[in-house]
Design a protein around this motif. Structure first.
Motif, PDB file in Angstrom:
ATOM      1  N   GLU A 120     -77.655  46.098   1.046  1.00  0.00           N
ATOM      2  CA  GLU A 120     -79.119  45.992   0.993  1.00  0.00           C
ATOM      3  C   GLU A 120     -79.574  45.379  -0.328  1.00  0.00           C
ATOM      4  OE1 GLU A 120     -83.048  48.937   1.210  1.00  0.00           O
ATOM      5  OE2 GLU A 120     -81.087  49.635   1.928  1.00  0.00           O
ATOM      6  N   THR A 121     -78.946  45.808  -1.407  1.00  0.00           N
ATOM      7  CA  THR A 121     -79.271  45.266  -2.728  1.00  0.00           C
ATOM      8  C   THR A 121     -78.905  43.789  -2.813  1.00  0.00           C
ATOM      9  OG1 THR A 121     -78.924  47.415  -3.802  1.00  0.00           O
ATOM     10  CG2 THR A 121     -78.822  45.459  -5.208  1.00  0.00           C
ATOM     11  N   ALA A 122     -77.759  43.430  -2.248  1.00  0.00           N
ATOM     12  CA  ALA A 122     -77.297  42.036  -2.287  1.00  0.00           C
ATOM     13  C   ALA A 122     -78.254  41.108  -1.548  1.00  0.00           C
ATOM     14  CB  ALA A 122     -75.899  41.932  -1.688  1.00  0.00           C
ATOM     15  N   VAL A 123     -78.783  41.566  -0.427  1.00  0.00           N
ATOM     16  CA  VAL A 123     -79.732  40.755   0.341  1.00  0.00           C
ATOM     17  C   VAL A 123     -80.985  40.470  -0.489  1.00  0.00           C
ATOM     18  CG1 VAL A 123     -81.295  40.762   2.335  1.00  0.00           C
ATOM     19  CG2 VAL A 123     -78.929  41.525   2.605  1.00  0.00           C
ATOM     20  N   LYS A 124     -81.488  41.489  -1.179  1.00  0.00           N
ATOM     21  CA  LYS A 124     -82.673  41.314  -2.024  1.00  0.00           C
ATOM     22  C   LYS A 124     -82.365  40.379  -3.194  1.00  0.00           C
ATOM     23  CE  LYS A 124     -84.550  45.914  -1.006  1.00  0.00           C
ATOM     24  NZ  LYS A 124     -84.891  47.254  -1.565  1.00  0.00           N
ATOM     25  N   ARG A 125     -81.201  40.558  -3.793  1.00  0.00           N
ATOM     26  CA  ARG A 125     -80.818  39.700  -4.916  1.00  0.00           C
ATOM     27  C   ARG A 125     -80.656  38.257  -4.469  1.00  0.00           C
ATOM     28  NH1 ARG A 125     -76.186  42.607  -8.577  1.00  0.00           N
ATOM     29  NH2 ARG A 125     -77.541  44.051  -9.705  1.00  0.00           N
ATOM     30  N   ASN A 126     -80.114  38.081  -3.292  1.00  0.00           N
ATOM     31  CA  ASN A 126     -79.907  36.733  -2.768  1.00  0.00           C
ATOM     32  C   ASN A 126     -81.230  35.990  -2.636  1.00  0.00           C
ATOM     33  OD1 ASN A 126     -78.348  34.583  -1.478  1.00  0.00           O
ATOM     34  ND2 ASN A 126     -79.316  35.250   0.429  1.00  0.00           N
ATOM     35  N   LYS A 127     -82.249  36.655  -2.126  1.00  0.00           N
ATOM     36  CA  LYS A 127     -83.554  36.030  -1.963  1.00  0.00           C
ATOM     37  C   LYS A 127     -84.181  35.694  -3.318  1.00  0.00           C
ATOM     38  CE  LYS A 127     -84.634  38.051   2.545  1.00  0.00           C
ATOM     39  NZ  LYS A 127     -85.544  38.907   3.326  1.00  0.00           N
ATOM     40  N   PHE A 128     -84.035  36.592  -4.287  1.00  0.00           N
ATOM     41  CA  PHE A 128     -84.594  36.338  -5.609  1.00  0.00           C
ATOM     42  C   PHE A 128     -83.907  35.139  -6.263  1.00  0.00           C
ATOM     43  CE2 PHE A 128     -84.186  36.822 -10.218  1.00  0.00           C
ATOM     44  CZ  PHE A 128     -85.523  36.750 -10.581  1.00  0.00           C
ATOM     45  N   CYS A 129     -82.566  35.095  -6.179  1.00  0.00           N
ATOM     46  CA  CYS A 129     -81.821  33.995  -6.796  1.00  0.00           C
ATOM     47  C   CYS A 129     -82.129  32.665  -6.112  1.00  0.00           C
ATOM     48  CB  CYS A 129     -80.322  34.278  -6.752  1.00  0.00           C
ATOM     49  SG  CYS A 129     -79.782  35.552  -7.914  1.00  0.00           S
ATOM     50  N   ASP A 130     -82.256  32.687  -4.795  1.00  0.00           N
ATOM     51  CA  ASP A 130     -82.609  31.464  -4.072  1.00  0.00           C
ATOM     52  C   ASP A 130     -83.978  30.962  -4.499  1.00  0.00           C
ATOM     53  OD1 ASP A 130     -80.259  31.283  -2.687  1.00  0.00           O
ATOM     54  OD2 ASP A 130     -81.038  32.054  -0.795  1.00  0.00           O
ATOM     55  N   LYS A 131     -84.909  31.882  -4.692  1.00  0.00           N
ATOM     56  CA  LYS A 131     -86.260  31.506  -5.118  1.00  0.00           C
ATOM     57  C   LYS A 131     -86.214  30.882  -6.512  1.00  0.00           C
ATOM     58  CE  LYS A 131     -90.959  33.375  -5.517  1.00  0.00           C
ATOM     59  NZ  LYS A 131     -91.238  33.088  -6.936  1.00  0.00           N
ATOM     60  N   ALA A 132     -85.470  31.512  -7.416  1.00  0.00           N
ATOM     61  CA  ALA A 132     -85.354  30.972  -8.776  1.00  0.00           C
ATOM     62  C   ALA A 132     -84.688  29.603  -8.753  1.00  0.00           C
ATOM     63  CB  ALA A 132     -84.538  31.938  -9.642  1.00  0.00           C
ATOM     64  N   PHE A 133     -83.680  29.441  -7.904  1.00  0.00           N
ATOM     65  CA  PHE A 133     -82.957  28.174  -7.778  1.00  0.00           C
ATOM     66  C   PHE A 133     -83.897  27.059  -7.300  1.00  0.00           C
ATOM     67  CE2 PHE A 133     -80.450  25.340  -4.924  1.00  0.00           C
ATOM     68  CZ  PHE A 133     -79.687  24.710  -5.896  1.00  0.00           C
ATOM     69  N   VAL A 134     -84.670  27.347  -6.267  1.00  0.00           N
ATOM     70  CA  VAL A 134     -85.608  26.356  -5.724  1.00  0.00           C
ATOM     71  C   VAL A 134     -86.656  25.992  -6.767  1.00  0.00           C
ATOM     72  CG1 VAL A 134     -87.431  25.961  -4.015  1.00  0.00           C
ATOM     73  CG2 VAL A 134     -85.271  27.017  -3.315  1.00  0.00           C
ATOM     74  N   GLU A 135     -87.197  26.982  -7.459  1.00  0.00           N
ATOM     75  CA  GLU A 135     -88.218  26.727  -8.471  1.00  0.00           C
ATOM     76  C   GLU A 135     -87.681  25.830  -9.586  1.00  0.00           C
ATOM     77  OE1 GLU A 135     -90.932  30.779  -8.144  1.00  0.00           O
ATOM     78  OE2 GLU A 135     -89.222  30.741  -9.511  1.00  0.00           O
ATOM     79  N   VAL A 136     -86.482  26.141 -10.060  1.00  0.00           N
ATOM     80  CA  VAL A 136     -85.903  25.344 -11.139  1.00  0.00           C
ATOM     81  C   VAL A 136     -85.645  23.916 -10.687  1.00  0.00           C
ATOM     82  CG1 VAL A 136     -83.888  25.047 -12.617  1.00  0.00           C
ATOM     83  CG2 VAL A 136     -84.881  27.311 -12.335  1.00  0.00           C
ATOM     84  N   LYS A 137     -85.081  23.746  -9.486  1.00  0.00           N
ATOM     85  CA  LYS A 137     -84.796  22.406  -8.981  1.00  0.00           C
ATOM     86  C   LYS A 137     -86.071  21.594  -8.821  1.00  0.00           C
ATOM     87  CE  LYS A 137     -81.611  21.019  -6.439  1.00  0.00           C
ATOM     88  NZ  LYS A 137     -80.714  20.618  -5.330  1.00  0.00           N
ATOM     89  N   GLU A 138     -87.119  22.222  -8.317  1.00  0.00           N
ATOM     90  CA  GLU A 138     -88.387  21.518  -8.141  1.00  0.00           C
ATOM     91  C   GLU A 138     -88.993  21.132  -9.487  1.00  0.00           C
ATOM     92  OE1 GLU A 138     -90.010  20.376  -5.361  1.00  0.00           O
ATOM     93  OE2 GLU A 138     -88.047  20.858  -4.511  1.00  0.00           O
ATOM     94  N   LEU A 139     -88.913  22.043 -10.470  1.00  0.00           N
ATOM     95  CA  LEU A 139     -89.448  21.735 -11.794  1.00  0.00           C
ATOM     96  C   LEU A 139     -88.674  20.595 -12.451  1.00  0.00           C
ATOM     97  CD1 LEU A 139     -91.772  23.040 -13.492  1.00  0.00           C
ATOM     98  CD2 LEU A 139     -91.150  24.303 -11.438  1.00  0.00           C
ATOM     99  N   LEU A 140     -87.360  20.599 -12.304  1.00  0.00           N
ATOM    100  CA  LEU A 140     -86.538  19.534 -12.877  1.00  0.00           C
ATOM    101  C   LEU A 140     -86.850  18.203 -12.206  1.00  0.00           C
ATOM    102  CD1 LEU A 140     -83.076  21.332 -13.220  1.00  0.00           C
ATOM    103  CD2 LEU A 140     -84.668  20.716 -15.045  1.00  0.00           C
ATOM    104  N   SER A 141     -87.079  18.247 -10.896  1.00  0.00           N
ATOM    105  CA  SER A 141     -87.430  17.034 -10.163  1.00  0.00           C
ATOM    106  C   SER A 141     -88.776  16.494 -10.632  1.00  0.00           C
ATOM    107  CB  SER A 141     -87.476  17.326  -8.657  1.00  0.00           C
ATOM    108  OG  SER A 141     -87.896  16.192  -7.930  1.00  0.00           O
ATOM    109  N   MET A 142     -89.729  17.395 -10.834  1.00  0.00           N
ATOM    110  CA  MET A 142     -91.051  16.995 -11.303  1.00  0.00           C
ATOM    111  C   MET A 142     -90.992  16.472 -12.729  1.00  0.00           C
ATOM    112  SD  MET A 142     -93.341  20.095  -9.684  1.00  0.00           S
ATOM    113  CE  MET A 142     -94.921  19.375 -10.121  1.00  0.00           C
ATOM    114  N   GLN A 143     -90.123  17.064 -13.529  1.00  0.00           N
ATOM    115  CA  GLN A 143     -89.956  16.580 -14.900  1.00  0.00           C
ATOM    116  C   GLN A 143     -89.429  15.151 -14.891  1.00  0.00           C
ATOM    117  OE1 GLN A 143     -86.809  18.463 -17.030  1.00  0.00           O
ATOM    118  NE2 GLN A 143     -87.417  17.667 -19.020  1.00  0.00           N
TER     119      GLN A 143
END
Length: 207
Positions: A125-148
């Motif tokens: 259960e904890t891993a599922v929650k962590r997975n979603k958080f990490c995926d969100k952080a990953f997407v945000e960083v990639k989008e910011l780098l792309s925009m940069q």
């Protein structure tokens, strides 16, 4: 709790666990020492171990520049997401500084699934929650780098950025979405500011 020179007492994972669980697992953990910038594992590798940080700091990174997605410090554990979800490593894990970790190997993981199924369910259960958080952080960083890279970062639209990230995450996690508290505009702006600082100031995206 005197095993591994008392290191286990600093691990958050074991603090609220039954003494039987602690006595059955902790003595079987294997120590590993890492120098700064050493990799614990790399993206795409087989996931069959979980790691507990006794000393130092470990970060999830991606890309040739080893961009940080999330950093973990003493007392935390990592590597569980892929093991519990039964997938290969989604990101690389790298030591930010000299570190000491304890390893839960595949034999010990198997013991937990057989002898402590409720603990395994809790970890899943904890891993599922962590997975979603990490995926969100990953997407945000990639989008910011792309925009940069495209020069759009100076004219970022908070609403549009939030919507784009949400759409990408829907494809990554297509299961039925549960209703969550909507974020206030101020919360979104604060999150964008943190990511902006990370992109230009080498800060990590800790939650």
């Amino acid at each position: 709790m005197n095993m591994h020179q008392g290191a286990a007492k600093h691990l958050n994972f074991f603090r609220s666990k039954d003494s039987l669980i602690v006595a059955s697992i902790v003595p079987l953990l294997h120590p590993m020492f890492l120098s700064q910038k050493d990799f614990v594992y790399k993206k795409g590798e087989l996931a069959d171990e979980i790691y507990f940080i006794v000393r130092g700091r470990i970060s999830y990174v991606f890309g040739t520049q080893n961009v940080v997605i999330k950093s973990m410090q003493r007392g935390s554990y990592f590597g569980d997401i892929e093991v519990l979800l039964e997938v290969s490593r989604k990101y690389s894990a790298r030591a930010v500084r000299d570190s000491e970790i304890l390893i839960m190997n595949r034999q010990l993981i198997h013991l937990i699934t057989q002898e402590f199924p409720s603990l395994w369910d809790e970890m899943r259960e904890t891993a599922v929650k962590r997975n979603k958080f990490c995926d969100k952080a990953f997407v945000e960083v990639k989008e910011l780098l792309s925009m940069q890279k495209s020069g759009e970062i100076s004219q970022i639209d908070v609403g549009a950025f939030k919507d784009k990230v949400s759409e990408i995450l829907k494809y990554m996690h297509p299961e039925k979405q549960t209703r969550k508290r909507s974020m206030k505009y101020e919360d979104v702006v604060d999150r964008i500011d943190k990511i902006y600082d990370f992109v230009f100031g080498s800060q990590s995206l800790d939650k």
